[in-house]
Scaffold this motif. Structure first.
Motif, PDB file in Angstrom:
ATOM      1  N   GLY A   1      -2.736   7.063   0.240  1.00 52.95           N
ATOM      2  CA  GLY A   1      -2.404   8.453   0.552  1.00 52.95           C
ATOM      3  C   GLY A   1      -3.482   9.398   0.066  1.00 52.95           C
ATOM      4  N   GLU A   2      -3.318  10.670   0.397  1.00 55.22           N
ATOM      5  CA  GLU A   2      -4.343  11.656   0.094  1.00 55.22           C
ATOM      6  C   GLU A   2      -4.591  11.843  -1.401  1.00 55.22           C
ATOM      7  OE1 GLU A   2      -6.414  13.428   2.353  1.00 55.22           O
ATOM      8  OE2 GLU A   2      -5.624  11.711   3.442  1.00 55.22           O
ATOM      9  N   ILE A   3      -3.586  11.619  -2.241  1.00 58.62           N
ATOM     10  CA  ILE A   3      -3.790  11.850  -3.670  1.00 58.62           C
ATOM     11  C   ILE A   3      -4.774  10.856  -4.273  1.00 58.62           C
ATOM     12  CG2 ILE A   3      -1.518  12.902  -3.951  1.00 58.62           C
ATOM     13  CD1 ILE A   3      -0.591  10.367  -5.354  1.00 58.62           C
ATOM     14  N   ALA A   4      -5.005   9.733  -3.603  1.00 61.87           N
ATOM     15  CA  ALA A   4      -5.977   8.767  -4.108  1.00 61.87           C
ATOM     16  C   ALA A   4      -7.393   9.318  -4.046  1.00 61.87           C
ATOM     17  CB  ALA A   4      -5.888   7.467  -3.307  1.00 61.87           C
ATOM     18  N   SER A   5      -7.598  10.364  -3.213  1.00 60.16           N
ATOM     19  CA  SER A   5      -8.918  10.988  -3.093  1.00 60.16           C
ATOM     20  C   SER A   5      -9.116  12.139  -4.078  1.00 60.16           C
ATOM     21  CB  SER A   5      -9.121  11.519  -1.665  1.00 60.16           C
ATOM     22  OG  SER A   5      -9.171  10.473  -0.731  1.00 60.16           O
ATOM     23  N   ASN A   6      -8.066  12.457  -4.832  1.00 66.04           N
ATOM     24  CA  ASN A   6      -8.134  13.577  -5.772  1.00 66.04           C
ATOM     25  C   ASN A   6      -8.516  13.064  -7.153  1.00 66.04           C
ATOM     26  OD1 ASN A   6      -7.568  15.664  -7.605  1.00 66.04           O
ATOM     27  ND2 ASN A   6      -5.903  16.459  -6.365  1.00 66.04           N
ATOM     28  N   PRO A   7      -9.743  13.357  -7.607  1.00 63.59           N
ATOM     29  CA  PRO A   7     -10.197  12.831  -8.901  1.00 63.59           C
ATOM     30  C   PRO A   7      -9.284  13.184 -10.061  1.00 63.59           C
ATOM     31  CG  PRO A   7     -12.040  13.762  -7.682  1.00 63.59           C
ATOM     32  CD  PRO A   7     -10.787  14.146  -6.935  1.00 63.59           C
ATOM     33  N   GLU A   8      -8.567  14.300  -9.959  1.00 58.72           N
ATOM     34  CA  GLU A   8      -7.684  14.722 -11.050  1.00 58.72           C
ATOM     35  C   GLU A   8      -6.393  13.909 -11.097  1.00 58.72           C
ATOM     36  OE1 GLU A   8      -8.918  16.749 -13.318  1.00 58.72           O
ATOM     37  OE2 GLU A   8     -10.683  16.654 -12.039  1.00 58.72           O
ATOM     38  N   ILE A   9      -6.016  13.283  -9.985  1.00 57.94           N
ATOM     39  CA  ILE A   9      -4.774  12.495  -9.950  1.00 57.94           C
ATOM     40  C   ILE A   9      -5.062  11.000 -10.052  1.00 57.94           C
ATOM     41  CG2 ILE A   9      -2.670  12.028  -8.592  1.00 57.94           C
ATOM     42  CD1 ILE A   9      -2.872  14.769  -7.413  1.00 57.94           C
ATOM     43  N   VAL A  10      -6.311  10.622  -9.781  1.00 62.18           N
ATOM     44  CA  VAL A  10      -6.708   9.220  -9.854  1.00 62.18           C
ATOM     45  C   VAL A  10      -6.355   8.611 -11.208  1.00 62.18           C
ATOM     46  CG1 VAL A  10      -8.738   7.726 -10.038  1.00 62.18           C
ATOM     47  CG2 VAL A  10      -8.511   9.263  -8.101  1.00 62.18           C
ATOM     48  N   SER A  11      -6.608   9.362 -12.276  1.00 66.51           N
ATOM     49  CA  SER A  11      -6.341   8.840 -13.617  1.00 66.51           C
ATOM     50  C   SER A  11      -4.859   8.512 -13.807  1.00 66.51           C
ATOM     51  CB  SER A  11      -6.803   9.846 -14.682  1.00 66.51           C
ATOM     52  OG  SER A  11      -6.167  11.099 -14.487  1.00 66.51           O
TER      53      SER A  11
ATOM     54  N   SER B   1       0.871  -1.175   0.000  1.00 66.02           N
ATOM     55  CA  SER B   1       0.000   0.000   0.000  1.00 66.02           C
ATOM     56  C   SER B   1       0.904   1.219   0.000  1.00 66.02           C
ATOM     57  CB  SER B   1      -0.917   0.013   1.233  1.00 66.02           C
ATOM     58  OG  SER B   1      -1.830   1.086   1.151  1.00 66.02           O
ATOM     59  N   ILE B   2       0.769   2.054  -1.019  1.00 61.21           N
ATOM     60  CA  ILE B   2       1.642   3.210  -1.155  1.00 61.21           C
ATOM     61  C   ILE B   2       1.076   4.376  -0.355  1.00 61.21           C
ATOM     62  CG2 ILE B   2       2.741   4.818  -2.760  1.00 61.21           C
ATOM     63  CD1 ILE B   2       2.474   2.702  -4.941  1.00 61.21           C
ATOM     64  N   GLY B   3       1.833   4.815   0.640  1.00 60.76           N
ATOM     65  CA  GLY B   3       1.440   5.976   1.448  1.00 60.76           C
ATOM     66  C   GLY B   3       2.051   7.223   0.837  1.00 60.76           C
ATOM     67  N   THR B   4       1.325   7.852  -0.057  1.00 55.64           N
ATOM     68  CA  THR B   4       1.901   8.947  -0.841  1.00 55.64           C
ATOM     69  C   THR B   4       2.174  10.203  -0.023  1.00 55.64           C
ATOM     70  OG1 THR B   4      -0.343   9.495  -1.569  1.00 55.64           O
ATOM     71  CG2 THR B   4       1.014   8.191  -3.070  1.00 55.64           C
ATOM     72  N   ASN B   5       1.479  10.392   1.089  1.00 55.29           N
ATOM     73  CA  ASN B   5       1.736  11.591   1.906  1.00 55.29           C
ATOM     74  C   ASN B   5       3.211  11.669   2.305  1.00 55.29           C
ATOM     75  OD1 ASN B   5      -1.005  11.859   1.743  1.00 55.29           O
ATOM     76  ND2 ASN B   5      -1.415  11.335   3.867  1.00 55.29           N
ATOM     77  N   ASP B   6       3.700  10.569   2.879  1.00 63.14           N
ATOM     78  CA  ASP B   6       5.100  10.540   3.300  1.00 63.14           C
ATOM     79  C   ASP B   6       6.043  10.309   2.122  1.00 63.14           C
ATOM     80  OD1 ASP B   6       5.153  11.212   5.969  1.00 63.14           O
ATOM     81  OD2 ASP B   6       4.756   9.182   6.662  1.00 63.14           O
ATOM     82  N   LEU B   7       5.638   9.495   1.154  1.00 64.89           N
ATOM     83  CA  LEU B   7       6.516   9.236   0.018  1.00 64.89           C
ATOM     84  C   LEU B   7       6.886  10.534  -0.706  1.00 64.89           C
ATOM     85  CD1 LEU B   7       7.966   7.128  -1.726  1.00 64.89           C
ATOM     86  CD2 LEU B   7       5.911   7.033  -3.162  1.00 64.89           C
ATOM     87  N   ILE B   8       5.902  11.407  -0.898  1.00 69.44           N
ATOM     88  CA  ILE B   8       6.165  12.694  -1.549  1.00 69.44           C
ATOM     89  C   ILE B   8       7.078  13.545  -0.672  1.00 69.44           C
ATOM     90  CG2 ILE B   8       5.122  14.836  -2.399  1.00 69.44           C
ATOM     91  CD1 ILE B   8       2.575  13.105  -2.966  1.00 69.44           C
TER      92      ILE B   8
ATOM     93  N   SER C   1       4.801  24.332   1.601  1.00 69.71           N
ATOM     94  CA  SER C   1       3.738  23.457   1.115  1.00 69.71           C
ATOM     95  C   SER C   1       3.492  23.618  -0.385  1.00 69.71           C
ATOM     96  CB  SER C   1       2.438  23.708   1.889  1.00 69.71           C
ATOM     97  OG  SER C   1       2.003  25.040   1.709  1.00 69.71           O
ATOM     98  N   TYR C   2       3.838  24.786  -0.932  1.00 69.77           N
ATOM     99  CA  TYR C   2       3.629  25.019  -2.367  1.00 69.77           C
ATOM    100  C   TYR C   2       4.532  24.122  -3.223  1.00 69.77           C
ATOM    101  CZ  TYR C   2       8.017  27.691  -2.479  1.00 69.77           C
ATOM    102  OH  TYR C   2       9.332  28.061  -2.398  1.00 69.77           O
ATOM    103  N   LEU C   3       5.605  23.578  -2.616  1.00 68.36           N
ATOM    104  CA  LEU C   3       6.522  22.697  -3.338  1.00 68.36           C
ATOM    105  C   LEU C   3       6.053  21.237  -3.325  1.00 68.36           C
ATOM    106  CD1 LEU C   3       9.890  24.113  -1.953  1.00 68.36           C
ATOM    107  CD2 LEU C   3       9.029  24.377  -4.287  1.00 68.36           C
ATOM    108  N   TYR C   4       5.021  20.964  -2.570  1.00 68.95           N
ATOM    109  CA  TYR C   4       4.514  19.593  -2.413  1.00 68.95           C
ATOM    110  C   TYR C   4       3.751  19.207  -3.690  1.00 68.95           C
ATOM    111  CZ  TYR C   4       2.463  15.617   0.119  1.00 68.95           C
ATOM    112  OH  TYR C   4       2.101  14.369   0.548  1.00 68.95           O
ATOM    113  N   ASN C   5       4.404  18.451  -4.574  1.00 68.28           N
ATOM    114  CA  ASN C   5       3.848  18.170  -5.901  1.00 68.28           C
ATOM    115  C   ASN C   5       3.685  16.666  -6.117  1.00 68.28           C
ATOM    116  OD1 ASN C   5       3.117  18.072  -8.573  1.00 68.28           O
ATOM    117  ND2 ASN C   5       5.092  18.756  -9.365  1.00 68.28           N
ATOM    118  N   PRO C   6       2.449  16.152  -6.054  1.00 68.60           N
ATOM    119  CA  PRO C   6       2.219  14.715  -6.242  1.00 68.60           C
ATOM    120  C   PRO C   6       2.584  14.223  -7.642  1.00 68.60           C
ATOM    121  CG  PRO C   6       0.305  15.790  -5.266  1.00 68.60           C
ATOM    122  CD  PRO C   6       1.212  16.881  -5.718  1.00 68.60           C
ATOM    123  N   LEU C   7       2.628  15.133  -8.615  1.00 72.19           N
ATOM    124  CA  LEU C   7       2.907  14.734  -9.995  1.00 72.19           C
ATOM    125  C   LEU C   7       4.371  14.943 -10.389  1.00 72.19           C
ATOM    126  CD1 LEU C   7      -0.325  16.098 -11.734  1.00 72.19           C
ATOM    127  CD2 LEU C   7       0.177  13.761 -11.019  1.00 72.19           C
TER     128      LEU C   7
END
Length: 554
Positions: free
Chosen positions: A501-511, A448-455, A469-475
């Motif tokens: 992680g939190e990005i899994a809840s973001n419809p724009e990053i899900v794809s 299970s990838i925990g993207t909060n800490d991985l990023i 926080s503005y540098l926190y870029n999931p992509l």
């Protein structure tokens, strides 16, 4: 007045401000003339404090159970303790104010208890501090803010909200969160998104710009906070709220639709939860399982760790409620931004890089084994999977599995049943784990990838620091490459990969995640249907091509 902050949980909240200020007092020495009158003030404050504590205890008992309510018995005992009461009386008779006498007496007993080696007695120092603060507030005529019994329609304002504070809050009555500290993955942000409560963080000096009772609008889409807005603005946001509720009703049409892309790629949709009461929301929104149950919340808001039996009852209830659906329970993830005082984790310069999660558990074997025994005992009541956090090496996995084996042997010797088929997984939340995921995949049953800490670790960004926080870029390509590497290594070894992680809840990053090949998404209960809607609209092959483009983006 318009104030701007960082939007971290979508939605619109309209309500009245409840300002939570940090409990810090400087009590000055004040000489008094009438010691008798001051003694009466003190004794009256004791009776009022007892009344408040009994009310809080009753509410806690009803909402969180008897064990959590027992802490307030200690507070009542302090108020009846002759040594404490007599010391305060003696100081008042010497000619000082009741406030100063209480503060001085409390400090004396705090220092005395903190000098003892017994951990339980050291913890009682916090109880004395709490009681003294309550008495001083009563004497100063200050209203007590009870987070368990907030009025309906509250907008909660604080410098920051700790995990233990949010554990107390009656979320049904909260319309929004506003904090001075935090970023998109701060604890407040995660809790707000879990409950679908609008939140804006990083709002400078908000606790001094707003007072209790002010009418507020919280715009969790844009990061706007309006203080005592004009009527036309209230009406405008009320209309937006109606439209928001209409969209939520529309999402309900996807409740019983299978989660798969237009080209038939099946994606499992699970829920992240921290409390049993969140499970109803997860099931209501169609969760196929629990992808992350955060057990650290069982250890918070108390003075000692939960017992094996207490943990067993919680885990059993979770599994029974899920009725055979998969439930991934993460072992204790203490440390970092989750400070649990009685665990005595030393204050560190870099807590996210320090003694936390699996490191703490392996260093506190008996505490860890108690949790594992409770999990094993509960396993017969459902489909349990155990997950270890913050793994950085195969050695940590090996040591953790050895302790599970020890717990199994103990239970077997005692004649206590447990499931023989529990899957063991790990969180991939460090770059080192992603890089050696080909090795780790041979040791476990799932990732299970925990993207909060991985990023955070990949980009060297403190995710709780609003200044960066503005540098926190999931992509960021580095993050995406680590995710791709992890997925490919898992699939080569026949195991599945989820993202919790939190990005899994973001419809724009899900794809993008689906384009990278993940099998499962575990999201906040309030986001399940919007994520499912996104999945139903996409084609997996198209998303693969998009993900490939992003891997080389500069």
């Amino acid at each position: 007045m318009l104030i701007r902050g960082i939007p971290v949980s979508e939605g619109i909240g309209l309500g009245r401000a409840v300002v939570v200020k940090e409990s810090e007092y400087v009590v000055r020495k004040v000489k008094i003339e009438d010691a008798g009158a001051e003694l009466r003030r003190f004794l009256d404050s004791i009776e009022k404090a007892k009344e408040q504590i009994r009310e809080i205890k009753a509410a806690t008992h009803e909402s969180l159970g008897e064990k959590n309510a027992m802490i307030f018995d200690a507070h009542l005992l302090i108020l009846d303790d002759p040594e404490f009461v007599n010391m305060v009386k003696w100081k008042i008779e010497e000619g000082v104010s009741a406030e100063f006498a209480i503060d001085e007496s409390a400090r004396f007993f705090e220092d005395l208890l903190l000098s003892l080696e017994d951990e339980y007695m050291r913890e009682r120092a916090n109880d004395i501090k709490d009681v003294a603060l309550r008495l001083i507030r009563i004497l100063n005529g200050e209203e007590q803010i009870d987070l368990k019994n907030l009025p309906e329609g509250s907008i909660l304002i604080a410098h920051d909200l700790t995990p233990s504070q949010t554990a107390q809050i009656n979320k049904q009555n909260v319309r929004g969160f506003i904090t001075e500290k935090g970023g998109k993955t701060s604890h407040t942000a995660i809790i707000a998104r879990t409950y679908g409560i609008p939140a804006v963080v990083g709002v400078e000096d908000i606790i001094n710009k707003v007072k209790n009772g002010d009418f507020l609008i919280v715009d969790g889409y844009e990061g706007f906070v309006y203080v005592n807005p004009e009527e036309y603005l209230i009406k405008e946001y009320e209309e937006k709220l109606v439209e928001e509720n209409r969209r939520k009703e529309e999402l309900k049409s996807f409740l019983y639709v299978e989660s798969k892309t237009q080209d038939e790629k099946r994606i499992k949709l699970f829920a992240n939860v921290a409390h049993i009461e969140e499970i109803d929301a997860a099931l209501k929104n169609g969760a196929e399982g629990i992808g992350l149950f955060r057990t650290e919340f069982l250890f918070m808001d108390r003075s000692q760790p939960p017992s094996e039996d207490e943990q067993f009852e919680v885990y059993k209830s979770v599994l029974e409620k899920m009725e055979g659906r998969p439930v991934i329970i993460r072992t204790l993830d203490a440390g970092g931004d989750k400070n649990i005082s009685y665990l005595n984790i030393d204050k560190e310069e870099n807590p996210f890089l320090g003694y936390r999660a699996i490191r703490f558990c392996l260093g506190n074997k008996e505490l860890f084994k108690i949790q594992l025994r409770a999990l094993l005992r509960a396993s017969i009541y459902g489909n349990l999977k155990i997950m270890f956090p913050m793994i950085t090496s195969s050695d940590e996995v090996y040591k953790a599995k050895l302790i599970i084996q020890e717990a199994e042997k103990e239970l077997k010797k005692q004649g206590i049943d447990y499931s023989q088929n529990i899957e063991i997984g790990i969180m991939i939340e460090t770059p080192s784990a992603a890089v050696i995921s080909d090795i780790l995949a041979k040791e476990v049953d799932f990732f299970s990838i925990g993207t909060n800490d991985l990023i955070q670790y990949t980009l060297a960004i403190d995710r709780t620091n609003d200044k960066v926080s503005y540098l926190y870029n999931p992509l960021h390509p580095a993050v995406l490459r680590l995710i791709k590497m992890t997925v490919e290594n898992a699939h080569k070894n026949g195991i599945e990969v989820g993202v919790c992680g939190e990005i899994a809840s973001n419809p724009e990053i899900v794809s993008v995640l689906i384009g990278l090949g993940v099998d499962e998404l575990s999201v906040n209960p309030s986001k399940i249907l919007s994520v499912k809607k996104k999945i139903l609209q996409m084609k997996c092959e198209e998303e693969k091509r998009r993900a490939e483009d992003l891997l080389s983006w500069q």
